[in-house]
Scaffold this active site. Structure first.
Site, PDB file in Angstrom:
ATOM      1  N   TYR A   8      -0.935  -7.339  -4.355  1.00  0.00           N
ATOM      2  CA  TYR A   8      -0.364  -8.683  -4.345  1.00  0.00           C
ATOM      3  C   TYR A   8       0.215  -9.065  -5.704  1.00  0.00           C
ATOM      4  O   TYR A   8       1.289  -9.653  -5.794  1.00  0.00           O
ATOM      5  CB  TYR A   8      -1.407  -9.708  -3.900  1.00  0.00           C
ATOM      6  N   GLN A  29       1.669   3.548   3.228  1.00  0.00           N
ATOM      7  CA  GLN A  29       3.005   3.939   3.668  1.00  0.00           C
ATOM      8  C   GLN A  29       4.006   2.794   3.606  1.00  0.00           C
ATOM      9  O   GLN A  29       5.113   2.908   4.128  1.00  0.00           O
ATOM     10  CB  GLN A  29       2.936   4.488   5.102  1.00  0.00           C
ATOM     11  N   GLY A  30       3.600   1.670   2.997  1.00  0.00           N
ATOM     12  CA  GLY A  30       4.512   0.543   2.849  1.00  0.00           C
ATOM     13  C   GLY A  30       4.532  -0.420   4.019  1.00  0.00           C
ATOM     14  O   GLY A  30       5.321  -1.366   4.019  1.00  0.00           O
ATOM     15  N   VAL A  41      -3.467  -3.319   8.145  1.00  0.00           N
ATOM     16  CA  VAL A  41      -2.857  -2.043   8.510  1.00  0.00           C
ATOM     17  C   VAL A  41      -4.001  -1.093   8.805  1.00  0.00           C
ATOM     18  O   VAL A  41      -4.921  -0.954   7.996  1.00  0.00           O
ATOM     19  CB  VAL A  41      -1.951  -1.487   7.388  1.00  0.00           C
TER      20      VAL A  41
END
Length: 158
Positions: A133, A96-97, A89
């Site tokens: 994770y 932000q998910g 990302v």
């Protein structure tokens, strides 16, 4: 901001390469990126594709902000598996998910394909990723060590 996840397309590859380079910078290894756009096209969309990917797209900005690149592997003990090569990302969009959404998409793909295992690696110093994770229920295996031969070593192998 509206984020849309979708299957990757050949037209996305310049953005994919940019994200790969951003990850290499983050991992302190920018000089290790050897892949070219042409190789990505051949390996992802040529006669024998060897990887696939999902992208996260900011539809307001019309730009790709995340990537989950994967391929199939095989376990002699389990059968078909998915190997998540990279989950990226872009820095401005982290927290932000989006990474979770991309991982969710990979897990759904594993369910749809009846894969027995999803495997990926994380650098031992990347504590935020390790904690992320673990929070999802993933096992972080410390007893398995990665072995590899790089291009020069492959050429010298006899």
């Amino acid at each position: 901001m509206p984020i849309h996840l979708r299957d990757g397309m050949k037209e996305d590859l310049p953005h994919v390469l940019q994200l790969i380079k951003e990850l290499a910078e983050f991992e302190r290894e920018p000089q290790e990126v050897e892949i070219t756009l042409e190789e990505l096209e051949q390996d992802g969309f040529g006669e024998k594709p060897v990887f696939d990917f999902f992208v996260a797209e900011d539809t307001e900005q019309d730009k790709i902000v995340g990537l989950a690149l994967y391929f199939y592997s095989y376990s002699t003990w389990k059968g078909k598996c998915i190997y998540l090569e990279d989950l990226i990302v872009t820095e401005a969009y982290r927290g932000q998910g989006i990474g979770k959404q991309l991982l969710d998409r990979i897990i759904q793909k594993a369910k749809d394909e009846d894969a027995r295992r999803v495997v990926w690696q994380v650098l031992d110093w990347n504590t935020p990723a390790i904690e992320f994770y673990k929070s999802l229920g993933a096992s972080v295996l410390s007893e398995w060590l990665t072995c590899r031969l790089v291009k020069d070593q492959i050429q010298k192998y006899n």
